[in-house]
Design a protein around this motif. Structure first.
Motif, PDB file in Angstrom:
ATOM      1  N   LEU A  79      38.899   0.879  56.314  1.00  0.00           N
ATOM      2  CA  LEU A  79      37.756  -0.025  56.432  1.00  0.00           C
ATOM      3  C   LEU A  79      37.547  -0.399  57.895  1.00  0.00           C
ATOM      4  CD1 LEU A  79      38.442  -2.458  53.433  1.00  0.00           C
ATOM      5  CD2 LEU A  79      36.957  -0.447  53.472  1.00  0.00           C
ATOM      6  N   GLU A  80      36.297  -0.514  58.285  1.00  0.00           N
ATOM      7  CA  GLU A  80      35.961  -0.977  59.631  1.00  0.00           C
ATOM      8  C   GLU A  80      35.496  -2.430  59.502  1.00  0.00           C
ATOM      9  OE1 GLU A  80      33.068   0.109  63.441  1.00  0.00           O
ATOM     10  OE2 GLU A  80      32.903   1.227  61.563  1.00  0.00           O
ATOM     11  N   ILE A  81      36.406  -3.350  59.810  1.00  0.00           N
ATOM     12  CA  ILE A  81      36.141  -4.774  59.605  1.00  0.00           C
ATOM     13  C   ILE A  81      35.347  -5.329  60.788  1.00  0.00           C
ATOM     14  CG2 ILE A  81      37.163  -7.023  59.177  1.00  0.00           C
ATOM     15  CD1 ILE A  81      37.586  -4.941  56.967  1.00  0.00           C
ATOM     16  N   VAL A  82      34.138  -5.777  60.505  1.00  0.00           N
ATOM     17  CA  VAL A  82      33.268  -6.379  61.521  1.00  0.00           C
ATOM     18  C   VAL A  82      32.593  -7.585  60.885  1.00  0.00           C
ATOM     19  CG1 VAL A  82      32.846  -4.185  62.695  1.00  0.00           C
ATOM     20  CG2 VAL A  82      31.308  -4.916  60.867  1.00  0.00           C
ATOM     21  N   GLU A  83      31.930  -8.386  61.715  1.00  0.00           N
ATOM     22  CA  GLU A  83      31.130  -9.498  61.210  1.00  0.00           C
ATOM     23  C   GLU A  83      29.752  -8.979  60.821  1.00  0.00           C
ATOM     24  OE1 GLU A  83      32.771 -13.544  63.233  1.00  0.00           O
ATOM     25  OE2 GLU A  83      31.496 -12.271  64.466  1.00  0.00           O
ATOM     26  N   PHE A  84      29.272  -9.401  59.657  1.00  0.00           N
ATOM     27  CA  PHE A  84      27.967  -8.941  59.207  1.00  0.00           C
ATOM     28  C   PHE A  84      27.312 -10.013  58.356  1.00  0.00           C
ATOM     29  CE2 PHE A  84      30.619  -8.088  55.622  1.00  0.00           C
ATOM     30  CZ  PHE A  84      29.801  -8.099  54.505  1.00  0.00           C
ATOM     31  N   ASP A  85      26.009  -9.849  58.176  1.00  0.00           N
ATOM     32  CA  ASP A  85      25.214 -10.777  57.377  1.00  0.00           C
ATOM     33  C   ASP A  85      25.066 -10.188  55.976  1.00  0.00           C
ATOM     34  OD1 ASP A  85      23.372 -12.383  56.150  1.00  0.00           O
ATOM     35  OD2 ASP A  85      21.902 -12.337  57.769  1.00  0.00           O
ATOM     36  N   ASP A 109      22.603 -20.595  49.606  1.00  0.00           N
ATOM     37  CA  ASP A 109      23.786 -20.988  50.369  1.00  0.00           C
ATOM     38  C   ASP A 109      24.780 -19.840  50.563  1.00  0.00           C
ATOM     39  OD1 ASP A 109      24.411 -20.800  47.714  1.00  0.00           O
ATOM     40  OD2 ASP A 109      25.731 -22.548  47.680  1.00  0.00           O
ATOM     41  N   VAL A 110      24.304 -18.589  50.443  1.00  0.00           N
ATOM     42  CA  VAL A 110      25.187 -17.454  50.735  1.00  0.00           C
ATOM     43  C   VAL A 110      25.623 -17.536  52.199  1.00  0.00           C
ATOM     44  CG1 VAL A 110      25.278 -14.948  51.005  1.00  0.00           C
ATOM     45  CG2 VAL A 110      24.218 -15.940  48.987  1.00  0.00           C
ATOM     46  N   PRO A 111      26.928 -17.348  52.489  1.00  0.00           N
ATOM     47  CA  PRO A 111      27.377 -17.466  53.886  1.00  0.00           C
ATOM     48  C   PRO A 111      26.568 -16.579  54.832  1.00  0.00           C
ATOM     49  CG  PRO A 111      29.255 -17.299  52.412  1.00  0.00           C
ATOM     50  CD  PRO A 111      28.039 -17.068  51.578  1.00  0.00           C
ATOM     51  N   ARG A 112      26.263 -17.120  55.989  1.00  0.00           N
ATOM     52  CA  ARG A 112      25.473 -16.387  56.976  1.00  0.00           C
ATOM     53  C   ARG A 112      26.245 -15.226  57.577  1.00  0.00           C
ATOM     54  NH1 ARG A 112      23.234 -13.640  59.911  1.00  0.00           N
ATOM     55  NH2 ARG A 112      21.791 -14.064  61.618  1.00  0.00           N
ATOM     56  N   ALA A 113      27.569 -15.386  57.688  1.00  0.00           N
ATOM     57  CA  ALA A 113      28.385 -14.334  58.311  1.00  0.00           C
ATOM     58  C   ALA A 113      29.705 -14.195  57.559  1.00  0.00           C
ATOM     59  CB  ALA A 113      28.647 -14.655  59.784  1.00  0.00           C
ATOM     60  N   LEU A 114      30.086 -12.957  57.309  1.00  0.00           N
ATOM     61  CA  LEU A 114      31.372 -12.639  56.700  1.00  0.00           C
ATOM     62  C   LEU A 114      32.032 -11.526  57.499  1.00  0.00           C
ATOM     63  CD1 LEU A 114      30.459 -12.559  52.893  1.00  0.00           C
ATOM     64  CD2 LEU A 114      31.664 -14.367  54.100  1.00  0.00           C
ATOM     65  N   ALA A 144      28.888 -17.301  62.445  1.00  0.00           N
ATOM     66  CA  ALA A 144      27.452 -17.053  62.334  1.00  0.00           C
ATOM     67  C   ALA A 144      26.779 -17.052  63.710  1.00  0.00           C
ATOM     68  CB  ALA A 144      26.807 -18.107  61.434  1.00  0.00           C
ATOM     69  N   GLU A 145      27.216 -17.934  64.609  1.00  0.00           N
ATOM     70  CA  GLU A 145      26.583 -18.003  65.939  1.00  0.00           C
ATOM     71  C   GLU A 145      26.851 -16.731  66.729  1.00  0.00           C
ATOM     72  OE1 GLU A 145      27.858 -21.489  67.922  1.00  0.00           O
ATOM     73  OE2 GLU A 145      26.949 -22.882  66.458  1.00  0.00           O
ATOM     74  N   ARG A 146      28.096 -16.260  66.662  1.00  0.00           N
ATOM     75  CA  ARG A 146      28.417 -15.031  67.385  1.00  0.00           C
ATOM     76  C   ARG A 146      27.661 -13.843  66.800  1.00  0.00           C
ATOM     77  NH1 ARG A 146      34.621 -13.931  67.833  1.00  0.00           N
ATOM     78  NH2 ARG A 146      34.382 -13.691  65.586  1.00  0.00           N
ATOM     79  N   LEU A 147      27.514 -13.809  65.460  1.00  0.00           N
ATOM     80  CA  LEU A 147      26.765 -12.734  64.828  1.00  0.00           C
ATOM     81  C   LEU A 147      25.309 -12.769  65.240  1.00  0.00           C
ATOM     82  CD1 LEU A 147      26.611 -10.404  62.803  1.00  0.00           C
ATOM     83  CD2 LEU A 147      26.228 -12.083  60.993  1.00  0.00           C
ATOM     84  N   SER A 148      24.713 -13.968  65.308  1.00  0.00           N
ATOM     85  CA  SER A 148      23.310 -14.088  65.709  1.00  0.00           C
ATOM     86  C   SER A 148      23.124 -13.614  67.145  1.00  0.00           C
ATOM     87  CB  SER A 148      22.852 -15.536  65.564  1.00  0.00           C
ATOM     88  OG  SER A 148      22.920 -15.947  64.227  1.00  0.00           O
ATOM     89  N   ALA A 149      24.081 -13.991  68.015  1.00  0.00           N
ATOM     90  CA  ALA A 149      23.977 -13.555  69.404  1.00  0.00           C
ATOM     91  C   ALA A 149      24.078 -12.039  69.516  1.00  0.00           C
ATOM     92  CB  ALA A 149      25.083 -14.228  70.228  1.00  0.00           C
ATOM     93  N   ALA A 150      24.990 -11.440  68.737  1.00  0.00           N
ATOM     94  CA  ALA A 150      25.143  -9.986  68.785  1.00  0.00           C
ATOM     95  C   ALA A 150      23.895  -9.296  68.266  1.00  0.00           C
ATOM     96  CB  ALA A 150      26.367  -9.576  67.956  1.00  0.00           C
ATOM     97  N   GLU A 151      23.292  -9.840  67.185  1.00  0.00           N
ATOM     98  CA  GLU A 151      22.090  -9.232  66.630  1.00  0.00           C
ATOM     99  C   GLU A 151      20.924  -9.344  67.607  1.00  0.00           C
ATOM    100  OE1 GLU A 151      21.516 -11.207  62.977  1.00  0.00           O
ATOM    101  OE2 GLU A 151      22.895  -9.901  61.842  1.00  0.00           O
ATOM    102  N   SER A 152      20.847 -10.485  68.311  1.00  0.00           N
ATOM    103  CA  SER A 152      19.774 -10.648  69.289  1.00  0.00           C
ATOM    104  C   SER A 152      19.898  -9.620  70.401  1.00  0.00           C
ATOM    105  CB  SER A 152      19.820 -12.062  69.868  1.00  0.00           C
ATOM    106  OG  SER A 152      19.627 -13.018  68.855  1.00  0.00           O
ATOM    107  N   THR A 153      21.147  -9.422  70.878  1.00  0.00           N
ATOM    108  CA  THR A 153      21.381  -8.421  71.919  1.00  0.00           C
ATOM    109  C   THR A 153      21.050  -7.025  71.417  1.00  0.00           C
ATOM    110  OG1 THR A 153      23.140  -9.790  72.820  1.00  0.00           O
ATOM    111  CG2 THR A 153      23.119  -7.476  73.475  1.00  0.00           C
TER     112      THR A 153
END
Length: 824
Positions: free
Chosen positions: A520-526, A556-561, A682-691
């Motif tokens: 598995l490739e474990i990363v943060e995702f929405d 209320d599903v988590p924004r980042a897992l 979630a904040e780090r995921l949002s920043a990565a998605e924006s980039t």
């Protein structure tokens, strides 16, 4: 003759002693049985009296407190607010499990207030004269009525009553209704005593209730009534309270002297078990006497055979010794104290170091200690001690086995089993030849598995390379003006190519699973975005079949897992794709739920429900088997390899989750994926998605493409042109290294298998350059799809990886990641 006389003299003494002992046991057994029943009855009555006293006192306190309870319901003029009083009484009885109804009666018997509606409407049916007797008391105290049948419930009840003066000064009668069955339950105390009869009586002998209940006598006066002077809790011999049979009777008064409790055990019941025991004792005594008589005759006969038996034992031992010596396996027998009893010659041939140690009575631990230095000649004392502890643990289990390579090269296999008397028998076999054959077979299997992996990797590359051209050119063709017929043909080509790609991916995943290389490739995702993407891509297929597809996702599903979104997406594609495939009409619903787990984890549940053909119960056990479908007609009608569900379950198992299935033929199926995941940032995921989005939107990059296949060169250049990038093409790694030194490029797309210099060697050469060229982003672009290949590409210095057939969206995302990392 002397021996015969002695034998029969001893037999006579034993018979006389048996008769005397039997008579003593019978007499003592009767006394003990009666005493035990008396003690049981006394203990029972003591406990029942305590329980009944608590109950009576509780009811008395409840009735005495009615005055305070009803004060809020008394009007200023002294009258009683009946609705308010009724509610207060109902609340009171709902909190008291014993008292079913409480009523307040005027001196004329009319109901002023009651907890139960039946009593409010129809009154309380008290025994004749009971109310007048209670109201006439000189000092207020609790009174208990005779048993009566409640006209509303047809159940026998007792009424507990007290005279009471309300806050207004009015004299009333407070009555509490208690079912006789509840009092009987309190009296019984859940104690099982054979023949026990419990009675709750007035001092005049009137029976209020009993255990077991006797409807005929309920309310009748028992004769003679209990004598209060004899109600001391000590057992007496008297007729039973509900019968005339002789019994053990114990009685005690309650706190309210007008009522008493009594327990009766008929003597027949008290002595029933003893009488059975007496019969057993007499039978045993008779059996002993018969045995002694038979023994006398048997001993005479046995004495004659004893000499012959001794010689027979000697011959049997000699036969056993010969059998042990003829065994091809080593044999060792230890007794219950773990000391040596017997062994054979083969055992010492296998363990020659024990010749000077072994002997009858030698502890097994001594043997093991003597073998340890010979087995571990180069080991230290700690290693030998550890081996000795393991060996003794296996031996102590009495049901173990072990294999050991001895110092002279022999490999032995030992099996140890516990004997009925607690000893241990050990059989040791030489398996040197078998062990070597097993090693050769293991090496051959590993070589075959490696050859299979190499074959799959080569076939993957050779199939994906032309398939990249087919699907890529087909995608470019679909982006051009076409007639409806041409577009339909082109879409059929794309559908067939995608189906072929799915089969290839399934086979590769199966190979990874069998080789234990699925990772598995474990990363943060929405998770919401991942589900939306899968549903959006499959909605076209649903619309084509006229099916409704609904996604129900809580807000209320988590924004980042943290997890592997691509593998989760693969599982959902398989499950939702199957639901669409096997559903002809109706709908496919995807429902998402979650619940928190300890340590910042979340359990995600994704349910896929359809209204399709369903799955027969006999097909459920093989549903997740490889290359299997529900029945033989499924593959012919719907197609498929039968790998999707098997791979999905392996992936979910790898994630630490599970897949559950509910199905009914002709109704539909529900597949639930339940996976635990760690919460992400979630904040780090949002920043990565924006980039990532910013990098994906930018065009005008200058890109070098290293690709030796002419069709793929045209395809990749066309894809990059559509993205707005500028590209140059080279045909091998040498040209790529030269080109990056002569021209400035923002990115390199590097094929792996190229002539003269492959992609990995070219990447290492570029990374060794100077003047800033070494840091140029490089993305691997290859048809090799095995996990170990990707690790090798990243290890050679590449920044990312895209597999063929090239997906434009995946390529754009990889370019965005690589360029965003390079600019940070």
């Amino acid at each position: 003759m002397r021996v015969q006389a002695a034998i029969w003299g001893v037999v006579t003494l034993f018979v006389a002693a048996t008769i005397a002992a039997t008579a003593s046991l019978v007499a003592r057994g009767e006394r003990d049985a009666v005493r035990e029943s008396e003690a049981k009855a006394e203990r029972f009555v003591s406990g029942a009296e305590a329980a009944l006293n608590r109950t009576l006192l509780g009811v008395d306190v409840l009735l005495a407190g009615i005055d305070s309870l009803l004060r809020p319901a008394v009007r200023p003029d002294g009258s009683l607010n009946a609705p308010h009083a009724n509610q207060l009484l109902l609340d009171l009885t709902s909190r008291h499990l014993l008292v079913r109804d409480v009523a307040v009666l005027a001196d004329d018997g009319s109901v002023l207030a009651a907890a139960q509606p039946n009593s409010q409407r129809m009154g309380v049916d008290l025994p004749k004269g009971f109310a007048a007797d209670v109201l006439a008391q000189s000092a207020p105290q609790l009174a208990i009525s005779a048993p009566v049948v409640n006209f509303a419930t047809s159940e026998r009840v007792l009424y507990f009553a007290r005279p009471l003066r309300l806050a207004s000064g009015r004299s009333v009668l407070v009555v509490g209704e208690v079912p006789a069955s509840l009092l009987a339950t309190i009296l019984s105390q859940a104690i099982e005593i054979r023949g026990l009869v419990v009675t709750f009586e007035r001092e005049d002998g009137q029976l209020l209730t009993s255990v077991p209940p006797d409807e005929r006598l309920m309310g009748q006066k028992l004769s003679p009534p209990l004598d209060l002077r004899q109600a001391t809790g000590v057992s007496q011999r008297a007729p039973g309270r509900l019968g005339a049979a002789p019994a053990i009777v114990v009685s005690r008064p309650t706190l309210y002297r007008s009522v008493m409790i009594a327990a009766s055990i008929p003597l027949d019941a008290a002595l029933a078990e003893w009488r059975r025991e007496r019969g057993d004792i007499l039978k045993v005594a008779a059996a002993f006497i018969a045995m002694f008589m038979a023994a006398g005759g048997f001993i005479q006969w046995q004495m004659a055979r004893l000499g012959g038996a001794r010689s027979e034992v000697a011959r049997a031992k000699a036969t056993l010794d010969q059998a042990l010596e003829a065994m091809a396996d080593g044999f060792l027998l230890c007794d219950a104290d773990d000391r040596v009893v017997a062994w054979n010659r083969r055992y010492l041939e296998i363990f020659p170091w024990l010749r000077d140690v072994i002997g009858v009575g030698v502890p097994f631990q001594t043997l093991a200690g003597a073998i340890a230095p010979a087995l571990l000649p180069e080991g230290n004392e700690e290693e030998r001690r550890a081996w000795l502890e393991r060996r003794m643990a296996i031996h102590a289990s009495g049901n173990g086995m072990y294999e050991q390579e001895l110092a002279h090269g022999m490999v032995v296999h030992a099996i140890e089993r516990r004997t009925p008397d607690g000893g241990v028998v050990s059989v040791t076999r030489d398996i040197t030849a078998a062990e070597r054959a097993l090693a050769r077979a293991k090496a051959a299997a590993e070589a075959a598995n490696e050859s299979k992996s190499q074959f799959l990797a080569a076939m993957s590359h050779e199939i994906r390379t032309p398939l990249n051209g087919v699907l890529g050119m087909n995608g470019l063709l679909l982006n051009t003006p076409l007639t409806p017929e041409q577009r339909r043909y082109a879409e059929l080509i794309r559908s067939s190519g995608q189906t072929l790609l799915t089969v290839i991916n399934d086979i590769l995943d199966l190979a990874k699973i069998e080789a234990g290389r699925m990772e598995l490739e474990i990363v943060e995702f929405d998770p919401s975005a991942t589900l939306d993407e899968v549903v959006s891509l499959l909605s076209v297929r649903a619309q084509a079949k006229g099916l409704a597809m609904n996604l129900k996702m809580p807000h209320d599903v988590p924004r980042a897992l943290r997890g592997d979104p691509s593998r989760l997406r693969q599982v959902l594609f398989n499950l939702i794709g199957n639901a669409l495939k096997f559903t002809e009409q109706g709908n496919v619903d995807i429902e998402v739920s979650h619940r928190p787990l300890p340590e910042e984890r979340v359990e995600m549940t994704i349910a896929v429900r359809d209204t399709g053909i369903g799955i027969a119960p006999d097909a459920m056990p093989k549903l997740f088997d490889r290359f299997m479908q529900a029945d033989a007609t499924t593959a012919r009608r719907y197609g498929g390899t039968g790998l999707g569900l098997a791979i999905s379950r392996e992936i979910v198992d790898l994630m630490g989750g599970r897949i559950e299935v509910d199905s009914a033929v002709g109704v539909g199926s529900t597949f639930r994926v339940i996976v635990p995941m760690v919460r992400g940032d979630a904040e780090r995921l949002s920043a990565a998605e924006s980039t990532l989005h910013a990098g994906a939107d930018m065009g005008g990059l200058r890109i070098l493409v290293a690709e030796d296949n002419g069709v793929n060169q045209i395809l990749i250049k066309a894809i990059l042109d559509q993205m707005g990038h500028y590209s140059d093409i080279v045909g091998n790694g040498i040209e790529a290294v030269q080109q990056v030194q002569s021209t400035h490029y923002d990115l390199v797309l590097m094929d792996i298998q190229m002539p003269e210099m492959d992609g990995e060697a070219a990447t290492r050469a570029i990374r060794s350059l100077t003047d800033g060229v070494a840091s140029i982003p490089i993305i691997a672009m290859t048809a090799n799809a095995m996990v170990e290949h990707r690790e090798a590409y990243l290890a050679s210095g590449m920044d990312d990886y895209v597999s063929k057939p090239i997906n434009a969206k995946a390529l754009a995302a990889a370019i965005a990641r690589a360029t965003s990392r390079n600019t940070v």
